[in-house]
Design an enzyme around this catalytic site. Structure first.
Site, PDB file in Angstrom:
ATOM      1  N   LYS A   1       0.833  -1.209   0.000  1.00  0.00           N
ATOM      2  CA  LYS A   1       0.000   0.000   0.000  1.00  0.00           C
ATOM      3  C   LYS A   1       0.871   1.265   0.000  1.00  0.00           C
ATOM      4  O   LYS A   1       0.598   2.211  -0.729  1.00  0.00           O
ATOM      5  CB  LYS A   1      -0.918   0.040   1.240  1.00  0.00           C
TER       6      LYS A   1
ATOM      7  N   ARG B   1      -9.128   0.827   9.614  1.00  0.00           N
ATOM      8  CA  ARG B   1      -8.681  -0.542   9.880  1.00  0.00           C
ATOM      9  C   ARG B   1      -9.701  -1.323  10.685  1.00  0.00           C
ATOM     10  O   ARG B   1      -9.465  -2.502  10.974  1.00  0.00           O
ATOM     11  CB  ARG B   1      -7.377  -0.497  10.682  1.00  0.00           C
TER      12      ARG B   1
ATOM     13  N   ARG C   1       0.179  -8.959  13.720  1.00  0.00           N
ATOM     14  CA  ARG C   1      -0.424  -7.963  12.812  1.00  0.00           C
ATOM     15  C   ARG C   1      -1.281  -8.653  11.762  1.00  0.00           C
ATOM     16  O   ARG C   1      -2.340  -8.150  11.381  1.00  0.00           O
ATOM     17  CB  ARG C   1       0.670  -7.119  12.161  1.00  0.00           C
TER      18      ARG C   1
ATOM     19  N   ARG D   1      11.782  -1.742  10.610  1.00  0.00           N
ATOM     20  CA  ARG D   1      10.770  -1.259  11.552  1.00  0.00           C
ATOM     21  C   ARG D   1      10.728  -2.140  12.793  1.00  0.00           C
ATOM     22  O   ARG D   1      10.897  -3.347  12.698  1.00  0.00           O
ATOM     23  CB  ARG D   1       9.387  -1.269  10.876  1.00  0.00           C
TER      24      ARG D   1
ATOM     25  N   ARG E   1      11.772  -6.818   5.142  1.00  0.00           N
ATOM     26  CA  ARG E   1      11.551  -5.435   4.699  1.00  0.00           C
ATOM     27  C   ARG E   1      12.475  -4.473   5.432  1.00  0.00           C
ATOM     28  O   ARG E   1      12.614  -4.526   6.648  1.00  0.00           O
ATOM     29  CB  ARG E   1      10.101  -5.050   4.974  1.00  0.00           C
TER      30      ARG E   1
HETATM   31  P1  AMP Z   1       1.240   0.556   9.300  1.00  0.00           P
HETATM   32  O1  AMP Z   1       2.411   1.435   9.081  1.00  0.00           O
HETATM   33  O2  AMP Z   1       0.030   0.995   8.531  1.00  0.00           O
HETATM   34  O3  AMP Z   1       1.559  -0.905   9.080  1.00  0.00           O
HETATM   35  O4  AMP Z   1       0.837   0.690  10.837  1.00  0.00           O
HETATM   36  C1  AMP Z   1       1.741   0.324  11.848  1.00  0.00           C
HETATM   37  C2  AMP Z   1       1.013   0.190  13.178  1.00  0.00           C
HETATM   38  O5  AMP Z   1       0.416   1.445  13.529  1.00  0.00           O
HETATM   39  C3  AMP Z   1      -0.140  -0.801  13.187  1.00  0.00           C
HETATM   40  O6  AMP Z   1       0.282  -2.128  13.414  1.00  0.00           O
HETATM   41  C4  AMP Z   1      -0.977  -0.254  14.354  1.00  0.00           C
HETATM   42  O7  AMP Z   1      -0.394  -0.579  15.600  1.00  0.00           O
HETATM   43  C5  AMP Z   1      -0.835   1.245  14.160  1.00  0.00           C
HETATM   44  N1  AMP Z   1      -1.887   1.772  13.259  1.00  0.00           N
HETATM   45  C6  AMP Z   1      -1.720   2.375  12.050  1.00  0.00           C
HETATM   46  N2  AMP Z   1      -2.884   2.719  11.512  1.00  0.00           N
HETATM   47  C7  AMP Z   1      -3.838   2.316  12.391  1.00  0.00           C
HETATM   48  C8  AMP Z   1      -5.244   2.346  12.391  1.00  0.00           C
HETATM   49  N3  AMP Z   1      -5.940   2.873  11.357  1.00  0.00           N
HETATM   50  N4  AMP Z   1      -5.897   1.821  13.458  1.00  0.00           N
HETATM   51  C9  AMP Z   1      -5.236   1.310  14.520  1.00  0.00           C
HETATM   52  N5  AMP Z   1      -3.899   1.223  14.566  1.00  0.00           N
HETATM   53  C10 AMP Z   1      -3.201   1.716  13.517  1.00  0.00           C
END
Ligand code: AMP
Length: 215
Positions: A13, A88, A171, A160, A127
């Protein structure tokens, strides 16, 4: 253009969002990136979010909804935006609908990018990301030419803290339980389309452009 990219962690994404930002000159709204910025800044939001993120759990809806709503209301989103990682949960999707309705607008496209579970685990565990420009590399299949240095901007490339085995498994589980129901939510609104994310980045991008033109 108001676009939502849906898909599990690691489907691409962020990579596709960056290409679409270049083409359409509209901002990417990544709640994950916003939370990582908050952690870097050591803000109250960052301190609260970090414990959830490191475990691979979702940050609570009320926190995320406020964060995303403020961003979507910003003036640079007036001509559109690309949502990456928000919503989400169903509660977040409903809050987004209320926010868009307030502004008398709606999403134009909801595109789900799909990749098999096995490939996601492989992608996420290998990654690495540029701290400066966000370019994504894979240690095995697409490493930076110089170790830990971004090919594009020379920035530091890092892993990360939630791309660890345990957090990855968590996740992906959270995605299936909390986020996958959004498929039905947007299918019900006849907005959902799909792209196969197991193709080269340029091909996934072309398929997304085709969907954007078609609707
Ligand atoms: P991402 O970079 O989108 O993979 O997000 C990394 C982490 O941030 C996720 O595993 C969640 O802990 C938190 N996070 C990001 N976006 C959301 C969301 N819309 N709702 C809840 N937690 C989020």
């Amino acid at each position: 253009m108001r676009l939502l990219l849906l898909g599990a962690p690691g489907v691409g994404k962020g990579t596709q969002s960056k290409l679409l930002v270049e083409k359409f000159k509209i901002p990417q709204i990544s709640t994950g990136d916003m939370l990582r910025e908050a952690i870097k800044a050591n803000s109250a939001l960052g301190i609260k979010a970090k414990s959830f993120m490191d475990k691979g759990s979702l940050v609570p809806d009320d926190v995320i909804i406020d964060l995303a709503a403020e961003r979507i209301r910003a003036s640079d989103c007036a001509n559109g935006f690309i949502l990456d990682g928000f919503p989400r949960t169903i509660a977040q999707a409903e809050a987004l609908d209320r926010l868009l309705a307030e502004k008398h607008i709606s999403l134009d496209h909801v595109i789900e990018i799909t990749v098999s579970q096995t490939n996601l685990v492989e992608r996420l565990s290998n990654r690495v990301i540029c701290r400066n420009c966000g370019s994504v590399y894979n240690k095995l299949t697409n490493p930076p030419k110089v170790s830990n240095v971004c090919d594009k901007c020379g920035g530091e490339v890092y892993q990360r803290s939630d791309d660890t085995r345990d957090a990855i498994v968590q996740r992906l589980k959270v995605y299936e339980n909390e986020t996958a129901p959004l498929r039905d939510y947007y299918r019900g609104k006849k907005q959902l389309t799909h792209v196969n994310g197991e193709q080269p980045v340029a091909q996934v991008y072309q398929n997304i452009l085709t969907l954007l033109e078609r609707q």
